[in-house]
Design an enzyme around this catalytic site. Structure first.
Site, PDB file in Angstrom:
ATOM      1  N   ARG A 174     -71.585 -96.725  62.301  1.00 27.45           N
ATOM      2  CA  ARG A 174     -70.842 -95.462  62.428  1.00 27.45           C
ATOM      3  C   ARG A 174     -71.733 -94.355  63.009  1.00 27.45           C
ATOM      4  O   ARG A 174     -71.661 -93.195  62.574  1.00 27.45           O
ATOM      5  CB  ARG A 174     -70.295 -95.008  61.074  1.00 27.45           C
ATOM      6  CG  ARG A 174     -69.215 -95.888  60.498  1.00 27.45           C
ATOM      7  CD  ARG A 174     -67.966 -95.925  61.372  1.00 27.45           C
ATOM      8  NE  ARG A 174     -66.841 -96.488  60.658  1.00 27.45           N
ATOM      9  CZ  ARG A 174     -66.617 -97.796  60.531  1.00 27.45           C
ATOM     10  NH1 ARG A 174     -67.434 -98.678  61.091  1.00 27.45           N
ATOM     11  NH2 ARG A 174     -65.563 -98.228  59.864  1.00 27.45           N
ATOM     12  N   SER A 244     -61.485 -93.915  56.504  1.00 25.56           N
ATOM     13  CA  SER A 244     -62.552 -93.879  55.504  1.00 25.56           C
ATOM     14  C   SER A 244     -63.188 -92.499  55.497  1.00 25.56           C
ATOM     15  O   SER A 244     -63.608 -92.009  56.539  1.00 25.56           O
ATOM     16  CB  SER A 244     -63.651 -94.891  55.846  1.00 25.56           C
ATOM     17  OG  SER A 244     -63.132 -96.189  55.847  1.00 25.56           O
ATOM     18  N   GLU A 340     -67.884 -89.376  56.471  1.00 29.28           N
ATOM     19  CA  GLU A 340     -67.789 -89.998  57.793  1.00 29.28           C
ATOM     20  C   GLU A 340     -67.148 -89.062  58.828  1.00 29.28           C
ATOM     21  O   GLU A 340     -67.656 -88.940  59.932  1.00 29.28           O
ATOM     22  CB  GLU A 340     -66.996 -91.305  57.680  1.00 29.28           C
ATOM     23  CG  GLU A 340     -66.986 -92.056  58.988  1.00 29.28           C
ATOM     24  CD  GLU A 340     -66.216 -93.351  58.911  1.00 29.28           C
ATOM     25  OE1 GLU A 340     -66.749 -94.293  58.314  1.00 29.28           O
ATOM     26  OE2 GLU A 340     -65.118 -93.431  59.457  1.00 29.28           O
TER      27      GLU A 340
END
Ligand code: EPU
Length: 344
Positions: A174, A244, A340
């Site tokens: 990520r 998420s 995130e």
């Protein structure tokens, strides 16, 4: 393509723009100005204009990985660059190019429908093509970096349009150079190299049984991925969310030890560097927070890693809930979580 003069930027600005429909969390958010960017040639004039007028400028794609502030006192540029094509077929790979404003899942479907495999595990991820490399989107045992070739980006630092190869993108879990330097690049287009000889990637738990399927093709894998996502994750169109909300924490074995002593079956994935990746969703659920609500913001009852807007939430509501989650998980398990999505 000619560059529009700055006066044309001024006329293209839409004042007091409502961004509620431009972010998948459906947060109440307004921008002093918005402008549609439908050709890359507009960018230099736009940045010049913003600098001259002393207005902050931010770029928004599909709005699926952002937590927007309720009031932005500047210009929000809505990236609407479109187009996709097969640029080259070699014995090794099919080279696909797509503009940053294309919808990611439409690109996945388009390739799979033509019998070209490689993107099927990444089906149904909300957002645009331009946002995909920023956080190196990943799901079901695959990530963008696996099939990424290069991209073109406008570099705010030099004013030039650059081609950036995969090796210079610093892709990680990520993560990428574009995430590390958030105000530097505007991704314009992305090239993907999809292998000519398709090998299904069925490592992920929900996909392994497909290995026994007869005449397995990218379409069948894509359908399974869509079914998995639909069954596990809340749909942002009915329950606004940003996927998420926390990364799965990668911690030292010492930090993971107390969790695993208490819960030997807690999900734990050993990493190449000796550390361990824990499941943020598991940690949140086992801190008793699944379905928890704080005002209009809440934690999904379906998946503890997803924060949802139950109606009328603003950035401050989501931030307050995220801080509560982090503090609770830290107190319960001694593990630090990191958001995130990007707060804009
Ligand atoms: N779990 C729980 N409770 C929950 C949710 C999950 O205990 O409420 C535990 C389960 O034990 C499960 C484990 O967490 O086995 C993993 O859950 P899941 O398979 O749903 O995956 P994840 O690690 O929570 C990651 C990605 C998702 C991606 C899935 C599938 C991150 C931060 N998230 O989630 O990506 O779809 O794997 O590959 O890496 C996103 O980034 O927005 C996203 C949705």
């Amino acid at each position: 393509m000619s560059m529009r003069p700055m006066t044309d930027i001024a006329t293209a600005l839409i004042p007091d723009f409502d961004l509620t429909a431009h972010n998948t969390l459906a947060l109440r958010a307004r921008s002093r100005f918005a402008v549609m960017i439908d050709q890359p040639a507009l960018l230099p004039a736009l940045f010049d204009y913003a600098a001259t007028q002393n207005l902050p400028l931010r770029i928004l794609g599909g709005g699926s990985n952002v937590v927007l502030s309720s009031r932005f006192d500047g210009i929000t540029a809505l990236l609407a660059l479109r187009g996709r094509s097969i640029v080259e077929q070699t014995s090794q790979a099919t080279l696909i190019e797509a503009a940053a404003g294309e919808v990611w899942h439409d690109l996945v479907r388009w390739t799979v429908n033509q019998g070209v495999g490689g993107l099927e595990n990444l089906a149904f991820i909300p957002g645009t093509v331009g946002a995909a490399p920023v956080q190196n989107i990943g799901a079901y045992g695959a990530e963008l970096a696996d099939i990424f070739h290069s991209l073109t980006a406008y570099d705010r630092a030099s004013g030039a349009t650059l081609t950036i190869d995969k090796k210079d993108c610093a892709f990680g879990y990520r993560d990428s150079t574009f995430k590390q330097q958030p105000n530097r690049y505007v991704v314009l287009s992305v090239r993907l190299a999809l292998p000519q000889s398709w090998t299904p990637n069925l490592r992920f738990a929900g996909l392994t049984d497909l290995a026994d399927a007869t005449e397995l093709d990218p379409q069948k894998v894509m359908e399974r991925v869509i079914a998995l996502r639909t069954s596990k994750l809340p749909d942002w169109r009915t329950t606004p969310n940003a996927g998420s909300f926390f990364q799965n924490p990668i911690v030292t074995t010492e930090n993971a030890a107390p969790v695993l002593e208490e819960f030997p079956s807690a999900p734990c994935y050993p990493q190449a560097d000796g550390r361990a990746k824990l499941s943020a969703g598991w940690l949140i659920e086992n801190s008793g927070l699944k379905g928890y609500r704080m005002g209009p913001a809440g934690i999904s009852e379906r998946h503890a890693l997803v924060l949802v807007n139950h109606g009328g939430a603003q950035q401050s509501d989501i931030a307050a809930l995220a801080n509560h989650v982090k503090a609770t998980v830290l107190a319960r398990f001694g593990i630090e979580l990191h958001e995130e999505p990007i707060f804009l």
